[in-house]
Motif scaffolding. Structure first.
Motif, PDB file in Angstrom:
ATOM      1  N   PRO A   1       0.803  -1.234   0.000  1.00  0.00           N
ATOM      2  CA  PRO A   1       0.000   0.000   0.000  1.00  0.00           C
ATOM      3  C   PRO A   1       0.833   1.280   0.000  1.00  0.00           C
ATOM      4  O   PRO A   1       0.324   2.348  -0.365  1.00  0.00           O
ATOM      5  CB  PRO A   1      -0.827  -0.118   1.290  1.00  0.00           C
ATOM      6  N   GLU A   2       2.113   1.175   0.392  1.00  0.00           N
ATOM      7  CA  GLU A   2       2.956   2.373   0.406  1.00  0.00           C
ATOM      8  C   GLU A   2       3.242   2.887  -0.999  1.00  0.00           C
ATOM      9  O   GLU A   2       3.700   4.020  -1.163  1.00  0.00           O
ATOM     10  CB  GLU A   2       4.256   2.104   1.165  1.00  0.00           C
ATOM     11  N   ALA A   3       2.966   2.077  -2.003  1.00  0.00           N
ATOM     12  CA  ALA A   3       3.058   2.570  -3.380  1.00  0.00           C
ATOM     13  C   ALA A   3       2.002   3.651  -3.624  1.00  0.00           C
ATOM     14  O   ALA A   3       2.147   4.473  -4.531  1.00  0.00           O
ATOM     15  CB  ALA A   3       2.868   1.429  -4.370  1.00  0.00           C
ATOM     16  N   LEU A   4       0.957   3.649  -2.796  1.00  0.00           N
ATOM     17  CA  LEU A   4      -0.127   4.623  -2.934  1.00  0.00           C
ATOM     18  C   LEU A   4      -0.071   5.713  -1.873  1.00  0.00           C
ATOM     19  O   LEU A   4      -0.546   6.821  -2.087  1.00  0.00           O
ATOM     20  CB  LEU A   4      -1.479   3.899  -2.835  1.00  0.00           C
ATOM     21  N   THR A   5       0.525   5.393  -0.701  1.00  0.00           N
ATOM     22  CA  THR A   5       0.524   6.359   0.402  1.00  0.00           C
ATOM     23  C   THR A   5       1.903   6.930   0.698  1.00  0.00           C
ATOM     24  O   THR A   5       2.017   7.886   1.455  1.00  0.00           O
ATOM     25  CB  THR A   5       0.006   5.693   1.683  1.00  0.00           C
ATOM     26  N   ARG A   6       2.945   6.325   0.130  1.00  0.00           N
ATOM     27  CA  ARG A   6       4.352   6.605   0.424  1.00  0.00           C
ATOM     28  C   ARG A   6       4.709   6.094   1.819  1.00  0.00           C
ATOM     29  O   ARG A   6       3.856   5.893   2.674  1.00  0.00           O
ATOM     30  CB  ARG A   6       4.691   8.102   0.319  1.00  0.00           C
TER      31      ARG A   6
END
Length: 408
Positions: free
Chosen positions: A249-254
């Protein structure tokens, strides 16, 4: 479970440059490529029949370790060399890695590794999927390299060669879906972009590791933990893939560092809610329908929350359990969430310790390492703090850390 020597090999791949004879707009390293390859292999395998996922994981780790040893040989040259001198090359690889692997799982891991290198029929279908995944990860990288290399007189030949190779893997449904830029291609692209997000972004560090590479190191630690506690196949597989996707999900939230997440009351809850929203809007719609339940489970989604680092089983419904070892049977679909959290912390500890051993240290790295060490504990007989202490000693950073902390 694992020792500093093999950990050093794993993290060496974060310093191995790829496409280093071509101009690149971003740094491309072997650890990230291997992580991307594993992610692609997971999705390809899930669209095929009769795949042994334990074999897929082991074959991928074997290939990764061999690649680290032969890093100085260009991939095309390496393939040619294997055709004529595979026995000699594989013997050399084993001789280099044997001292690091001989004590893992009472020598069973090393024996299986040697058998894999000597017998090309072993895990044959899983090998083919990994080969296809490796190609797609390379092709993804080349799309970056091509942008800055069009002035080179041989680049079109390279492009033609890369483009043509895809035909070798068209029998795999997942490869066709990715090649046709279907929904699955969006997930492959999204995960690949995690290589651009650096860990410990607010402090200099050597070697730099990305979120993508970190996901793989945690997954490999999760695999070694699983064999140490004699986990059943499904539990081992769940542990590996839960770790492999835990930061997707960090690909979307950093990447949001822990101190920032918890600096304001309820900020972590807001971030968690937003993560779930982005997963449901931007990730799950691109996952094949047949995978939704399983993929949501390994991402940690249940009852409107996201928590990948809980001990869980999944029969008719997801249940949080205290002791996963009581459910060590494939039918329980267990995940050692608390152990994977320790693997996550151990990976972060290694990242800090390695940098300090290279002489690149900061207050953030030293204090972060100290806090991580405090949080490491014993899970099912595996002492993560003892592993970290041994790493500290082997990397020669124990004294440096103590002196700096005393000075502070």
């Amino acid at each position: 479970m694992i020792n500093p020597r093999i950990i050093d090999y794993i993290f060496t791949s974060a310093s191995i440059q790829r496409w280093n004879d071509y101009p690149r707009m971003v740094e491309l390293v072997e650890l990230d490529k291997q992580a991307h390859k594993f992610i692609i292999a997971y999705f390809i395998a899930k669209l095929e029949k009769d795949i042994n996922y334990t074999h897929l994981i082991e074959a991928g780790i074997f290939e990764f370790l061999r690649r680290v040893v032969v890093t100085d040989i260009r991939p095309d040259v390496f393939r040619k060399a294997l055709q004529k001198k595979s026995k000699e090359i594989n013997s050399w690889v084993i001789s280099k890695l044997a001292p690091s692997l001989k004590d893992i799982d009472n020598g069973n891991f090393l024996q299986k590794f040697q058998e894999y290198l000597e017998n090309p029929e072993m895990y044959k279908k899983e090998r083919f999927i990994l080969k296809a995944a490796s190609y797609l990860a390379t092709k993804w990288e080349f799309s970056i390299v091509y942008q800055t290399s069009q002035f080179l007189n041989d680049i079109e030949d390279v492009k033609k060669s890369v483009d043509e190779e895809i035909e070798d893997y068209y029998e795999l449904i997942g490869v066709r879906k990715i090649a046709l830029n279907k929904k699955l291609a969006k997930i492959i692209d999204l995960s690949g972009r995690l290589r651009f997000q650096k860990r410990w972004a607010q402090t200099p560090r050597v070697p730099e590791t990305s979120v993508l590479g970190h996901m793989l190191t945690v997954a490999i630690f999760g695999y070694f933990f699983s064999i140490e506690v004699n986990a059943c196949d499904k539990r081992l597989q769940n542990n590996f893939f839960t770790a492999l996707f835990h930061d997707l999900p960090e690909a979307l939230t950093r990447d949001i560092i822990t101190p920032v997440k918890y600096c304001v009351d309820e900020l972590s809850d807001i971030i968690a809610e937003y993560e779930i929203e982005k997963i449901e809007d931007d990730i799950l719609p691109n996952i094949p329908d047949s995978l939704h339940d399983e993929f949501s489970y390994i991402l940690g989604l249940y009852d409107g929350v996201k928590e990948e680092f809980e001990n869980k089983i999944y029969e008719d419904k997801i249940q949080i359990v205290e002791d996963v070892s009581k459910y060590n049977s494939d039918r329980y679909n267990a995940i050692d969430g608390l152990a994977l959290k320790q693997c996550d912390k151990l990976s972060a500890f290694v990242e800090a310790s390695l940098s300090i051993s290279h002489g690149i240290k900061s207050k953030e790295l030293i204090s972060g390492k100290k806090e991580i060490l405090k949080a490491l504990k014993v899970i099912q007989g595996v002492d993560f703090k003892a592993i970290a202490t041994q790493i500290d000693y082997e990397f020669g950073t124990t004294g440096q850390t103590q002196v700096r902390m005393e000075f502070d």
